[in-house]
Motif scaffolding. Structure first.
Motif, PDB file in Angstrom:
ATOM      1  N   UNK A  48       0.832  -1.209   0.000  1.00  0.00           N
ATOM      2  CA  UNK A  48       0.000   0.000   0.000  1.00  0.00           C
ATOM      3  C   UNK A  48       0.864   1.256   0.000  1.00  0.00           C
ATOM      4  N   UNK A  49       1.950   1.233   0.773  1.00  0.00           N
ATOM      5  CA  UNK A  49       2.852   2.389   0.802  1.00  0.00           C
ATOM      6  C   UNK A  49       3.461   2.623  -0.580  1.00  0.00           C
ATOM      7  N   UNK A  50       3.924   1.557  -1.209  1.00  0.00           N
ATOM      8  CA  UNK A  50       4.566   1.692  -2.524  1.00  0.00           C
ATOM      9  C   UNK A  50       3.603   2.242  -3.561  1.00  0.00           C
ATOM     10  N   UNK A  51       2.388   1.737  -3.574  1.00  0.00           N
ATOM     11  CA  UNK A  51       1.430   2.219  -4.576  1.00  0.00           C
ATOM     12  C   UNK A  51       0.956   3.630  -4.251  1.00  0.00           C
ATOM     13  N   UNK A  52       0.930   3.983  -2.976  1.00  0.00           N
ATOM     14  CA  UNK A  52       0.601   5.364  -2.590  1.00  0.00           C
ATOM     15  C   UNK A  52       1.662   6.318  -3.130  1.00  0.00           C
ATOM     16  N   UNK A  71      -2.130  11.137   6.865  1.00  0.00           N
ATOM     17  CA  UNK A  71      -3.535  11.247   6.479  1.00  0.00           C
ATOM     18  C   UNK A  71      -3.783  10.539   5.150  1.00  0.00           C
ATOM     19  N   UNK A  72      -2.872  10.759   4.189  1.00  0.00           N
ATOM     20  CA  UNK A  72      -3.013  10.100   2.888  1.00  0.00           C
ATOM     21  C   UNK A  72      -2.886   8.581   3.019  1.00  0.00           C
ATOM     22  N   UNK A 207      -9.561  18.591   1.419  1.00  0.00           N
ATOM     23  CA  UNK A 207      -9.505  19.264   0.124  1.00  0.00           C
ATOM     24  C   UNK A 207      -8.277  18.828  -0.675  1.00  0.00           C
ATOM     25  N   UNK A 208      -7.139  18.711   0.018  1.00  0.00           N
ATOM     26  CA  UNK A 208      -5.890  18.391  -0.677  1.00  0.00           C
ATOM     27  C   UNK A 208      -5.820  16.933  -1.116  1.00  0.00           C
ATOM     28  N   UNK A 209      -6.670  16.075  -0.548  1.00  0.00           N
ATOM     29  CA  UNK A 209      -6.626  14.648  -0.896  1.00  0.00           C
ATOM     30  C   UNK A 209      -7.772  14.229  -1.816  1.00  0.00           C
ATOM     31  N   UNK A 210      -8.492  15.206  -2.366  1.00  0.00           N
ATOM     32  CA  UNK A 210      -9.611  14.861  -3.256  1.00  0.00           C
ATOM     33  C   UNK A 210      -9.126  14.052  -4.455  1.00  0.00           C
TER      34      UNK A 210
END
Length: 236
Positions: A48-52, A71-72, A207-210
């Protein structure tokens, strides 16, 4: 002729990257180490970290911004079925032999300055079902010129210095997490110091993670592809 990217030897999670090796490549190596050699929980979280990193471009938003990163990543982990808790902490990196402090991050009473641009604390994710912590921005504690620990830390809480395992997220609890070359010592702060108690901060984060939220299906697909590849490895 393109020069081959080189790294120093040792654990990929602790290598000092030589010039020409991108951060995304380094994180992919780190994740593949866990996918190939870790347990199921490690593999899923690392994938999950790598794909993020590959899909959300955390370098653009600031990989050293622990609040944004946690948060992301919490969004991504939730999407792939891994429960995590965002916690405010202090961090000290210690020499495992001498106990000398090598670096630190976060204050015991963190606050915001310049509006909500700067926070004096440090945040990590705790994975309760695994008894692990995930610190995507441990590099904040490394003095200038020491880039090896910029790679995220993920590890079992090997020692509860103060508290018990079932109190891992309670204020005052201190964890020690071993890593090549140092021990990361964390202390959990009171919930009032969590960056997420501030409604304005949460509004900015949402807002920043939309865009990241829109890309979650692709991230989940990529994570599952890494895990499927793991199942085809010898020994699995």
């Amino acid at each position: 002729m393109t020069k081959k990217k080189k790294v120093t030897g040792g654990n990929p999670a602790n290598r000092t990257r030589r010039e020409g090796t991108g951060f995304e490549d380094a994180v992919m190596e780190w994740a593949e180490m866990f996918v190939h050699h870790g347990d199921n929980g490690q593999a899923k979280a690392a994938a999950a970290v790598a794909t993020w990193v590959g899909a959300s471009d955390p370098g653009r938003t600031g990989i050293n911004q622990c609040v944004n990163a946690c948060y992301q990543l919490q969004m991504v982990l939730d999407a792939v079925g891994v429960t995590s808790v965002l916690l405010p902490v202090t961090l000290k990196l210690l020499n495992p032999t001498s106990n000398k402090v090598l670096g630190s991050a976060g204050t015991t009473t963190p606050g915001w300055s310049d509006g909500y641009r700067f926070w004096s604390g440090h945040a990590v994710l705790y994975l309760p079902s695994q008894g692990r912590i995930l610190d995507p921005t441990i590099g904040q504690a490394i003095p200038a010129g020491r880039a090896s620990a910029r790679i995220p830390l993920m590890g079992k809480v090997t020692e509860i210095i103060r508290g018990t395992p079932d109190q891992a997220t309670q204020p005052g609890t201190r964890w020690a997490v071993a890593r090549d070359g140092h021990v990361a010592e964390y202390q959990v702060l009171e919930p009032e110091y969590s960056p997420l108690v501030n409604a304005e901060v949460v509004k900015v984060l949402q807002s920043s993670t939309a865009g990241l939220r829109d890309r979650l299906p692709r991230i989940v697909q990529a994570t599952n592809a890494m895990l499927t590849a793991r199942e085809n490895l010898p020994g699995f």
